[in-house]
Design an enzyme around this catalytic site. Structure first.
Site, mmCIF file in Angstrom:
data_model
loop_
_atom_site.group_PDB
_atom_site.id
_atom_site.type_symbol
_atom_site.label_atom_id
_atom_site.label_comp_id
_atom_site.label_asym_id
_atom_site.label_seq_id
_atom_site.Cartn_x
_atom_site.Cartn_y
_atom_site.Cartn_z
ATOM 1 N N HIS A 120 0.814 -1.216 0.000
ATOM 2 C CA HIS A 120 0.000 0.000 0.000
ATOM 3 C C HIS A 120 0.850 1.270 0.000
ATOM 4 O O HIS A 120 1.884 1.360 0.655
ATOM 5 C CB HIS A 120 -0.924 0.006 1.226
ATOM 6 C CG HIS A 120 -0.189 0.056 2.531
ATOM 7 N ND1 HIS A 120 0.210 1.220 3.133
ATOM 8 C CD2 HIS A 120 0.252 -0.935 3.348
ATOM 9 C CE1 HIS A 120 0.829 0.969 4.268
ATOM 10 N NE2 HIS A 120 0.880 -0.349 4.414
ATOM 11 N N ASP A 121 0.398 2.239 -0.779
ATOM 12 C CA ASP A 121 0.962 3.599 -0.796
ATOM 13 C C ASP A 121 2.394 3.675 -1.311
ATOM 14 O O ASP A 121 3.045 4.714 -1.149
ATOM 15 C CB ASP A 121 0.868 4.233 0.596
ATOM 16 C CG ASP A 121 -0.558 4.301 1.113
ATOM 17 O OD1 ASP A 121 -1.360 5.031 0.523
ATOM 18 O OD2 ASP A 121 -0.874 3.596 2.093
ATOM 19 N N GLY B 68 5.113 -1.146 2.853
ATOM 20 C CA GLY B 68 4.289 0.021 2.604
ATOM 21 C C GLY B 68 5.073 1.317 2.478
ATOM 22 O O GLY B 68 6.094 1.514 3.133
#
Length: 258
Positions: free
Chosen positions: A119-120, A137
């Site tokens: 994520h991200d 992440g």
């Protein structure tokens, strides 16, 4: 759009012209796929995916599934893949969280089999990730970086442009531009001169990069004093300033020479 049997596509998904979709593919709503992209068999594309033009997503890949982050509360986020990018077998690319709102893979990238982009993360353009690279992440990877197979990258790490990382590395520090990294624990191994030559850097530019890194890694100075010496003694240039700014703005600290 070419479509095989046993494929499920939500009617609200936006599919561009000349997209080819193989068998046993699932495409959720709130998905956009650009023209000319190829989706091979057994691919799953979840809500929030934005896939560019002329990409190729190979069998078993999962794009835009929800993050493996306990702070995620179902917010509306994205996983964005640029144009001309190849996603090989069983790659997983998760969508963003409230932190940044999106996970991004840029244009003309090659993400090889079994890689994970958490994520991200933000991956810029023309990046190569060899088999089974695992990004935690909110990792940032700049243009033209090459990450060797089986490399593990700690969350929030920043990998600079034109970097080459040896396979099997455990990356827990930021990697400044233009360098090669390897050994265990990771260590500065010199500049990526072969890659820089291939990408059209002049001998003068390469020598400037070498001079900067000699001051950083081959002197007895700590990084703060080395940067001060570099700014005082090496004429300003795009390459010098990129390295200096990267080191100054690294919250994790940059990799050292062992």
């Amino acid at each position: 759009m070419e479509k095989y049997p046993f494929t499920v596509i939500d009617p609200s998904a936006k599919i561009g012209e000349n997209v080819k979709i193989g068998p046993f593919v699932t495409i959720d709503g709130n998905v956009e796929i650009g023209e000319g992209t190829i989706i091979d068999s057994n691919v799953t594309i979840h809500s929030g995916a934005r896939i560019g033009k002329n990409c190729h997503i190979h069998s078993g890949a999962v794009i835009s599934d929800i993050p493996q982050d306990l702070k995620f509360k179902g917010e509306d986020t994205l996983a964005i893949i640029g144009d001309n990018t190849h996603i090989r077998e069983f790659v997983t690319i998760h969508r963003g969280t409230a932190s940044k709102g999106k996970t991004v893979v840029g244009n003309n990238c090659l993400i090889m089999a079994y890689c994970h982009v958490a994520h991200d993360c933000v991956l810029h353009d023309r990046i190569i990730m060899s088999n089974a690279v695992q990004l935690a992440g909110e990792v940032v990877v700049d243009d033209w970086a090459i990450i060797g197979g089986g490399t593990l990258v700690h969350q929030f790490t920043h990998i600079g442009p034109h970097v080459m990382i040896q396979g099997g590395s455990q990356v827990n520090k930021d990697i400044p531009p233009f360098v090669m990294i390897g050994r265990q624990p990771i260590s500065y191994m010199g500049i990526n001169s072969v890659g820089l030559n291939r990408r059209g850097f002049t001998p003068e530019q390469i020598e400037t990069i070498n001079t900067v890194y000699r001051a950083m890694y081959l002197s007895d100075l700590n990084f703060r004093d080395a940067i001060a010496k570099i700014e005082a003694e090496i004429p300003a240039s795009a390459e010098r300033d990129l390295i200096v700014d990267f080191v100054k703005n690294s919250p994790r600290g940059v990799v050292r020479k062992i």
